[in-house]
Scaffold this motif. Structure first.
Motif, short mmCIF file in Angstrom:
data_model
loop_
_atom_site.label_atom_id
_atom_site.label_comp_id
_atom_site.label_asym_id
_atom_site.label_seq_id
_atom_site.Cartn_x
_atom_site.Cartn_y
_atom_site.Cartn_z
N ASP A 760 0.85 -1.19 0.00
CA ASP A 760 0.00 0.00 0.00
C ASP A 760 0.89 1.24 0.00
O ASP A 760 1.56 1.55 0.99
CB ASP A 760 -0.91 0.00 1.22
CG ASP A 760 -2.02 1.05 1.12
OD1 ASP A 760 -1.89 1.96 0.28
OD2 ASP A 760 -3.00 0.95 1.88
N LEU A 761 0.93 1.92 -1.15
CA LEU A 761 1.68 3.17 -1.30
C LEU A 761 0.75 4.34 -1.58
O LEU A 761 1.18 5.40 -2.05
CB LEU A 761 2.70 3.04 -2.44
CG LEU A 761 3.70 1.88 -2.35
CD1 LEU A 761 4.62 1.89 -3.56
CD2 LEU A 761 4.49 1.94 -1.07
N SER A 762 -0.53 4.17 -1.30
CA SER A 762 -1.54 5.14 -1.70
C SER A 762 -1.41 6.47 -0.95
O SER A 762 -0.81 6.54 0.11
CB SER A 762 -2.95 4.56 -1.47
OG SER A 762 -3.16 4.33 -0.08
N ARG A 763 -1.96 7.53 -1.60
CA ARG A 763 -2.05 8.86 -1.00
C ARG A 763 -0.70 9.40 -0.56
O ARG A 763 -0.50 9.79 0.57
CB ARG A 763 -3.06 8.86 0.14
CG ARG A 763 -4.47 8.47 -0.31
CD ARG A 763 -5.49 8.50 0.78
NE ARG A 763 -6.78 8.03 0.30
CZ ARG A 763 -7.70 8.79 -0.30
NH1 ARG A 763 -7.46 10.09 -0.46
NH2 ARG A 763 -8.84 8.28 -0.72
N ASN A 764 0.24 9.35 -1.49
CA ASN A 764 1.54 9.99 -1.33
C ASN A 764 1.78 10.89 -2.54
O ASN A 764 0.81 11.34 -3.17
CB ASN A 764 2.64 8.92 -1.19
CG ASN A 764 2.74 8.38 0.21
OD1 ASN A 764 3.26 9.04 1.10
ND2 ASN A 764 2.25 7.15 0.42
N GLU A 765 3.00 11.16 -2.88
CA GLU A 765 3.34 12.03 -4.00
C GLU A 765 4.32 11.34 -4.95
O GLU A 765 5.20 11.97 -5.54
CB GLU A 765 3.94 13.35 -3.48
CG GLU A 765 2.98 14.12 -2.57
CD GLU A 765 3.65 15.30 -1.88
OE1 GLU A 765 4.83 15.59 -2.19
OE2 GLU A 765 2.99 15.94 -1.03
#
Length: 902
Positions: A760-765
């Motif tokens: 889960d690498l979601s909601r980063n930049e």
């Protein structure tokens, strides 16, 4: 036995010596090869005693003067030094072969420092008894022992002997006693063992022997037989002609089938242990075993009903049928004449106990194990007749009732009581007055019931589990419990108030402390730091606030810490990594920690679970995560997850430091004591933890926790790139970095994490393309890359297209299935990332490309004929395109051809 006992009747003057000078010198050489720690052989060779027949441990023939016995093992036992370690150390002297009239050689408990057995036995043809037990011998059993045809007793037990069971034992026609137990012998038991007509004692237990058991039809003299703790398979042998058999131990093997009918007809049988096998037929009838007192058939696959005739085996003291598939009703008939029964274990079957006993139970039981049997719905009244039980387990027994007041005053010998996982209601009485009469510190498990109210005075306990009830009030009662408490679980209740500051009372004893899922508040008291033996600390889901007390750095044995879902603040202490080197689980999620994740966390090389999610951490992820070496290798065993504590402690042992006791060489009575728990009862606690797994919170315990290797840094303010060092954690199964401010490209090396199941690498930049190596992660079953700045085509393959489109949404420049039907002009692909599953895409692409090329070429050809500049532009462009066309067509043409042929 000393020489003086055999020479008392001999007429000799003071100057007469029996022993020969040659044998005297041989004995002195035996002594010279040994270190005598306690000076037991000081008289050997002294000026006061020149006659070797009078030396301690030496016996001679009264007429010839030859040495006939050398018994150093007896010397050790008589002087009681075996209890405290070896009295002799060295090697077996080759001068022993000079003693060629030797009949009895006992070298038990002499430390031979892993040297092999010598090969000079051919010169000792008169030897009748050879005992070298517990002597640290190694290597194979020498074949020269076959020359000892007069041998009656052979004991080489509890050494490190290895190799196959030697075939030459078939030559020992006179052998009556054979003990090779506690070694590392392999292979099969020769069929010749079944022909030893003189053999009375056979012990091959605790080895690595496989194959089936031989037929013992001719062993008419056999009395004791043990092959326990091996790898034997097949069916049990027939013991029809072994009418003298008293003791049979076949436990802890892989035997299948039934217990032969002939076993139930052995009139002299006293001891039968076939537990921990795969016996899978109905229960035999033991009516023909009137002397049977020990019967263990536990942990098999036996089915059917328990025969009522069992109630006629009147001498039974121990009965263990636990962990089988037995069913039916157990009534008074089954216990009718069992007036000597002391140990009863019927747990983990589908049995219903219907015991009314208008009078009383036929015997007084010390151990009652009826876990998972049906005893309810009323509390079993027959227990009221039991006044001396030590261990009582009636957990998960379908009891829906109040605990009667008479129950708490039954037994003053109580060591452990388990009433968990029933539907017990009501409040606990004040047991302070009753417990003062207990003969020690018992353990108590009342978990997972409907008990409520405040916890009363419980002064003297070794273990207490009240979890999963409705208890309320404060924990002030803990300060009145005696300091012998080793296990405390009060989780999943409604306790409130602050944590008492009296943990100094439990220093050096408490191993497991569980207070999760209550309404506790206030700071964590610094006195927890006195718990120097603490291994598991659960304070999850309360309202503790303030900083983590620095005093916890004294708890250096901690393996498991869960402080999540509280209101703790401050920074994550550096001393966690510096002092708590044994940690394998660290869960600090859902608190108010600020600052950076300290690099000292990387010092925790045993760490398998790291959760600091839902905090306010900032800064970069430390680049030293490759120091989490336990996440880079497979786990073996469950030593990390298992915690040894004492469920009962004797009255005269106030501290665990005094509990380093063990049982050596137990006989049958000792084995009964071991079943009954004796004075000390050890227990193991296996950790469990909650982690966010594939987007949902889930509990892991036992073997699942052992294999779990996860990092959760989600919902913080972390920035920077993903450190390349994370990709060296090859056994990592879950990585959650979501809802931070991480940026940069996701490294292609993420494909090294071959064990990854959840990412889960979601909601980063994050920016750039999705690494093609992600499509190679065969175990990946949860993926969330949503709401980043990823671009380009989603890599095609067997993995990434099966995830829902929600795994990719929020990346405006990302395209391809399952997010969009297709992308623009495809990129040049490396061959290693081309998969068969891409054929559908390329089939439609080449079809449309062919049609488009034909139409476009016709229009373009006219311009080429009439316009020189167009001709130049076309051929220049074609020169740049030819490489891409060639590579692409060659790679996919074969696949496309096969596709059209289907």
């Amino acid at each position: 036995m000393s020489g003086g006992l055999l020479t008392l009747g001999l007429k000799e003057d003071a100057n007469t010596r029996l022993c020969t000078e040659t044998e005297r010198q041989a004995l002195l050489d035996v002594k010279a090869n040994l270190i005598d720690f306690h000076h037991l052989l000081d008289d050997w060779g002294s000026q006061e005693e020149m006659d070797c027949c009078k030396w301690v441990g030496v016996s001679c023939n009264n007429h010839t003067g030859h040495v006939t016995e050398l018994d150093l093992g007896h010397v050790v036992e008589v002087n009681h030094f075996i209890t405290f370690g070896y009295s002799f150390r060295g090697k077996i002297s080759p001068s022993l072969q000079v003693l060629n009239q030797l009949q009895h050689l006992n070298l038990n408990y002499v430390d031979f420092q892993y040297n092999p057995l010598p090969e000079f036995w051919a010169f000792m043809s008169n030897l009748q008894r050879l005992h070298i037990s517990g002597a640290n011998l190694s290597g194979p059993i020498p074949y020269q022992l076959a020359n000892l045809s007069t041998l009656l007793h052979l004991d080489l037990s509890h050494n490190y002997l290895m190799g196959s069971i030697p075939f030459f034992f078939g030559d020992f026609t006179s052998l009556t006693y054979l003990d090779l137990s506690g070694n590392q012998l392999r292979g099969v038991i020769p069929n010749s063992f079944g022909n030893f007509s003189s053999l009375a004692h056979l012990d091959l237990s605790q080895n690595l022997i496989n194959g089936s058991l031989p037929n013992f039809a001719r062993c008419s003299s056999l009395i004791n037989m043990s092959v326990a703790h091996n790898y034997l398979n097949g069916r049990m042998p027939n013991f029809t002609r072994c009418t003298l058999l008293k003791n049979i131990d076949l436990s802890n093997n892989f035997l299948s089938g039934n217990v032969p009918k002939s076993v139930g007809e052995l009139s002299n049988l006293e001891f039968l242990d076939v537990g921990h096998n795969f016996l899978n037929e109905s229960m035999p009838n033991f009516i023909g075993c009137p002397s049977l007192w020990f019967l263990d058939m536990s942990s098999n696959e036996l089915s059917g009903n328990v025969p009522k005739s069992l109630g006629q085996v009147s001498k039974l003291r121990l009965l263990d049928f636990s962990s089988n598939f037995l069913k039916g009703v157990i009534s008074e008939v089954h216990f009718l004449n069992l007036t000597h029964l002391d140990y009863l274990d019927l747990s983990f079957n589908s049995l219903e106990l219907n015991l009314s006993f208008h009078g009383k139970f036929p015997s007084q039981l010390s151990t009652i194990n009826l876990q998972s049997c049906k005893l309810g719905p009323r509390f079993p009244m027959w227990i009221k007749t039991q006044k001396f039980f030590i261990h009582l387990d009636i957990s998960n027994a379908s009891i829906s009732d109040d605990i009667p007041t008479w129950f708490w005053g039954l037994s003053s010998r109580l060591k452990f009581i388990n009433l968990s996982s029933n539907d017990l209601k009501g409040m606990l009485p004040d047991m302070g007055y009753l417990m003062q009469f207990f003969d020690g510190y018992p353990g108590m498990d009342l978990s997972n019931n409907r008990l409520e109210g405040r916890v009363p005075f419980l002064p003297a306990l070794a273990a207490l589990n009240l979890s999963g009830n409705k208890f309320s009030g404060t924990l002030s009662f803990l300060c009145k419990i005696d300091g012998c408490l080793t296990f405390l679980d009060l989780s999943n209740n409604s306790f409130s108030g602050s944590l008492p500051d009296c943990w100094l009372n439990f220093q050096g004893n408490l191993v497991v402390l569980r207070l999760s899922n209550n309404n506790l508040s206030g700071p964590i008291p610094s006195s927890l730091g006195f718990l120097s033996n603490l291994e598991s600390l659960y304070l999850r889901t309360n309202s503790f606030f303030g900083e983590v007390p620095k005093s916890l750095n004294n708890c250096t044995r901690l393996k498991f810490v869960d402080l999540s879902e509280n209101k703790l603040s401050g920074v994550i202490p550096e001393w966690i990594g510096e002092n708590l080197s044994k940690l394998y689980v660290l869960v600090l999620g859902s608190n108010n920690f600020k600052g950076m994740l300290p690099s000292q966390i990387c010092w925790l090389s045993n760490l398998q679970v790291l959760d600091v999610s839902y905090n306010g951490l900032s800064g970069n992820i430390p680049r030293c995560f490759d120091n989490f070496t336990a996440m880079g290798r497979r786990s073996i065993g469950d030593n990390m997850t298992k915690h040894l504590y004492y469920s009962s402690v004797p009255n005269d042992v106030p501290s665990l430091q005094c509990l380093g006791l063990s049982l050596l060489d137990i006989d049958h009575d000792d084995k009964l004591d071991a079943h009954c728990g004796g004075q000390l009862q050890e227990a193991y606690y296996l950790d469990n933890t909650w982690v966010t797994w594939k987007g949902t919170e889930r509990s892991f315990e036992r073997s699942g926790l052992q294999l779990l290797k996860t990092i959760d840094l989600s919902r913080n303010n972390l920035s920077g790139n993903i450190p390349h060092e994370i990709t060296s954690l090859f056994e990592l199964v879950s990585l959650n970095l979501s809802m931070n401010k991480l940026h940069g490209e996701v490294s292609e090396d993420v494909g090294w994490l071959k064990s990854l199941e959840s990412l889960d690498l979601s909601r980063n930049e994050f920016s750039g393309q999705i690494p093609w190596s992600l499509a190679q992660l065969n175990f990946l079953s949860y993926l969330d890359l949503s709401f980043n700045n990823l671009s380009g085509r989603i890599p095609t393959g067997s993995q990434l297209q099966r995830f829902n489109y929600t795994s990719y949404i929020g990346n405006l420049q990302l395209c391809g299935p399952p997010l969009t039907p297709q992308c623009g002009f495809p990129p040049i692909l490396e061959k290693k990332y081309v998969e068969e599953d891409e054929d559908d895409f390329w089939e439609s692409y080449y079809t449309s490309m062919g049609a488009g090329f034909s139409v476009g070429f016709l229009g373009l050809s006219g311009a080429l004929i009439f316009n020189r500049s167009c001709r130049y532009f076309f051929f220049a462009s074609l020169s740049h395109m030819k490489d891409w066309i060639y590579v692409t067509v060659v790679v996919h043409l074969g696949r496309l051809e096969r596709k059209f042929r289907r």
